[in-house]
Design a protein around this motif. Sequence first.
Motif, PDB file in Angstrom:
ATOM      1  N   LYS A  99      30.357 -72.547 -10.165  1.00 36.00           N
ATOM      2  CA  LYS A  99      31.210 -73.440 -10.956  1.00 36.00           C
ATOM      3  C   LYS A  99      31.465 -74.767 -10.231  1.00 36.00           C
ATOM      4  O   LYS A  99      31.955 -75.718 -10.801  1.00 36.00           O
TER       5      LYS A  99
ATOM      6  N   ARG B  87      39.354 -62.999 -21.269  1.00 34.94           N
ATOM      7  CA  ARG B  87      40.059 -63.834 -22.228  1.00 34.94           C
ATOM      8  C   ARG B  87      39.313 -63.825 -23.567  1.00 34.94           C
ATOM      9  O   ARG B  87      39.907 -63.794 -24.628  1.00 34.94           O
TER      10      ARG B  87
ATOM     11  N   GLY C 138      31.252 -70.504 -21.023  1.00 35.88           N
ATOM     12  CA  GLY C 138      32.510 -71.192 -20.760  1.00 35.88           C
ATOM     13  C   GLY C 138      33.332 -71.127 -22.030  1.00 35.88           C
ATOM     14  O   GLY C 138      32.794 -71.155 -23.155  1.00 35.88           O
ATOM     15  N   THR C 139      34.628 -70.970 -21.876  1.00 32.63           N
ATOM     16  CA  THR C 139      35.526 -71.085 -23.028  1.00 32.63           C
ATOM     17  C   THR C 139      36.651 -72.064 -22.693  1.00 32.63           C
ATOM     18  O   THR C 139      37.252 -72.642 -23.592  1.00 32.63           O
TER      19      THR C 139
HETATM   20  C1  LIG Z   1      39.885 -69.583 -20.728  1.00 36.94           C
HETATM   21  C2  LIG Z   1      40.254 -69.002 -19.438  1.00 36.94           C
HETATM   22  C3  LIG Z   1      39.284 -68.750 -18.470  1.00 36.94           C
HETATM   23  C4  LIG Z   1      37.829 -69.129 -18.658  1.00 36.94           C
HETATM   24  O1  LIG Z   1      37.648 -70.431 -18.180  1.00 36.94           O
HETATM   25  P1  LIG Z   1      36.174 -71.039 -17.949  1.00 36.94           P
HETATM   26  O2  LIG Z   1      36.444 -72.467 -17.631  1.00 36.94           O
HETATM   27  O3  LIG Z   1      35.444 -70.882 -19.237  1.00 36.94           O
HETATM   28  O4  LIG Z   1      35.576 -70.294 -16.837  1.00 36.94           O
HETATM   29  C5  LIG Z   1      39.678 -68.210 -17.261  1.00 36.94           C
HETATM   30  N1  LIG Z   1      40.961 -67.926 -17.016  1.00 36.94           N
HETATM   31  C6  LIG Z   1      41.937 -68.168 -17.917  1.00 36.94           C
HETATM   32  C7  LIG Z   1      43.330 -67.836 -17.574  1.00 36.94           C
HETATM   33  C8  LIG Z   1      41.613 -68.699 -19.161  1.00 36.94           C
HETATM   34  O5  LIG Z   1      42.581 -68.921 -20.059  1.00 36.94           O
END
Ligand SMILES: *Cc1c(COP(=O)(O)O)cnc(C)c1O
Length: 768
Positions: free
Chosen positions: A514, A120, A614-615
Amino acid sequence: MSKHASLQRDILILNLEQQLENAAKKQFGKPLARCTDKQIYQVLVGVTNDLLSVSEPCAGEKKVYYISMEFLIGRLLINNLINLGVYEKVRAILEKHGRDLAEIGELDTEPSLGNGGLGRLASCFMDSIATLGLAGEGVGLAWHFGLFKQIFKNREQRTAKDVWMNADSFLRRTDTTFDVFFGKKKVTARMYDMVIAGYDSGVCKMRLFDLESVDESLVKRGITFDKTAVKKNLTLFLYPDDSDEAGNLLRIYQEYFLSSCAAQLIMQQMREQQYDYHKLPEHAQVQINDTHPSLVIPELIRILVEHKAFSIDEAIDLVSDVCSYTNHTILAEALETWPMRYIKKVVPQLVPYIRALDERVRIRFDNPKVRIIDSKQRVHMAHMDIHYSHSVNGVAALHTEILKKTELRDFYELYPKKFNNKTNGITFRRWLMLCNPELFSYLTELLGKGFHKNATKLKKLLDYENDKKVLDRLAQIKQHNKVKLAEYIEEKEGVALNPDSVFDIQIKRMHEYKRQQMNALYIIHKYLEIRRGKTPKRPITFIFGAKAAPAYVIAQDIIHLLLVLQEIINNDPKVNKHMKLVMVENYNVSYAEKLIPACDISEQISLASKEASGTGNMKFMLNGAVTLGTEDGANVEIHSLVGDENIYIFGKRADEVIAHYKNADYVSRDFYRNSKVIREAVDFITSAKCLKAGNKKRLTRLRDELLNKDWFMTLLDLEEYIRVKDKAFRDYEKRTAWKQKMLVNIAEAGYFSSDRTIRDYNRDIWRL
Ligand SMILES: *Cc1c(COP(=O)(O)O)cnc(C)c1O
């Protein structure tokens, strides 16, 4: 934008309604008004493609090639309309015919060419590269069936092909093909383009390579296929099961295929522009996204030596000035090492170059820990990247510090200047404008348009911290999004949710680090409390979404536990008025776009030191959720931006956790013995109730794992997690104060725009 391109685009946009009518007439022989939603969708795809093709391509003397095994692209239609600046116009045209653009956008299939955050991130970066008008291209593979599609059956994860390539997808076949050699075995790669629109800017391209001889019929049941049939299987699935030798070899085939295509693309563009190969770094910068594309380093060197008559030392110096490496994790399993004999089997032509690179390291440095080839004849990809790149970056401040101080310390001492931090970011186009139009237009009304192109201007929202009208409106938008999500989940998952409950959401890949299992233990604790008559002031809704790698057994077990708990809780009449749990099926970008705007509490509870950045945490914050999290990854930066009042932090800190690993002194069973609350929650996993709804083998294995190993220290943080989470639920009832927390989170999210991240990459690394 060049006058010519912009003029053509302006004319198209000016006559947009006519364009749409013409396309409808041409494709379906009738006016737009009489088209079905599906036909309108196709008309829109066509007209969007026309607009993309008359948009100014990002160009320049120096280009960045962002090479990534994954791009988690997400649906493109609506995003393209927004970035091309025609979303409102199209919406209004369709509205005249009683059609809803958002509904038509739902017909789009999502290209899921990624796994999670890393993929992503790559797609957010493409959006920002195009928006900033930088000359950049994404290089990846056109996975036919993506990662996999998740299906729940008997409360377990099943996997199926994720079919996304169809006539309407934004993938364009090109005439470019490359030969890729695996020793003497030759395959042909064909390049497909996907055009990425920048916001109010030009466009740039993703180059997705496919195997010409790929054979989809190789896939028999679910996602199983003959892993040895490389000439047919190479681009079928991202990350096929690598728990055996055939799987490992296939990964190396895929990685070399990607690296070779990227190297050939760069050399082709150098040739077409008639650039001097001695000036390669002045025209090409390569960003290696995690270690998967690392073979691009020896491959570029090989091409320069064998086809352009460079000496090997010259070639090494040039390529090191071209390449940069992004480290995404400190988890050992992700720092790829391949046995030399596998590499020899797949790409014998690279072996002498990898050995040459290793020899130079051995001559320069005594420390055996920094070698590329270790004493067991394993090749450390990250080591090759670090020695032969000009930049090594971590993805959040804490992560970069951990790399320097512990994981990559020996390297940091050799190359202190190479190491730098680039805190991740997200594109605000998809994660605000697209997914939360109501909030976006309200913020625009309040703050003006400045923040559209300069996200830090969201800070102006802080002026309204004590403005009751603004606070109420933010809460009202959140409520609308919760109602919409509840409707969607009822339709999709068959679970009715109460939009007046608190929405507590954890969505991310399923992984022990996680700690979804910790959230599950909290839920068990709450369930037992409610059974005993201690009910919460307001009902709580726990929402999960996660895929687990097919070979990762414990992750499957955690999914199973959550689905078992969902069954028990939602059907318990004594409890389901007060709490509910839903694990949504096939979590992906499109689902994230619906879940995130509706979230009250964002669960970011990884074991400190384990989540590189993390994003997801950033997306939630931007949409007015309050974080409940550990001091890990970018949570640390979120914490310092919003302050103690506007985030819920708990758990052991990274240095304490690292010390536990070092001293090997964490014993989960001690925590189990010493706490009744922990004991009761852990034991419930194998209680009669759970065993009745679930699979004994899975549940027993999971409980044993927590008691005997618990590698990611769930029980270490559990009691504090329960305490702090309960406080968050209590605070939620102090409504004005909570709304202020929402406001501060939105206002401070600007720092996490991927436009900022990409500007930083360009300023410090690429220098385009
Ligand atoms: C942003 C995103 C992630 C990353 O989520 P984290 O909480 O940072 O691990 C994973 N999958 C999708 C579909 C996303 O949009």
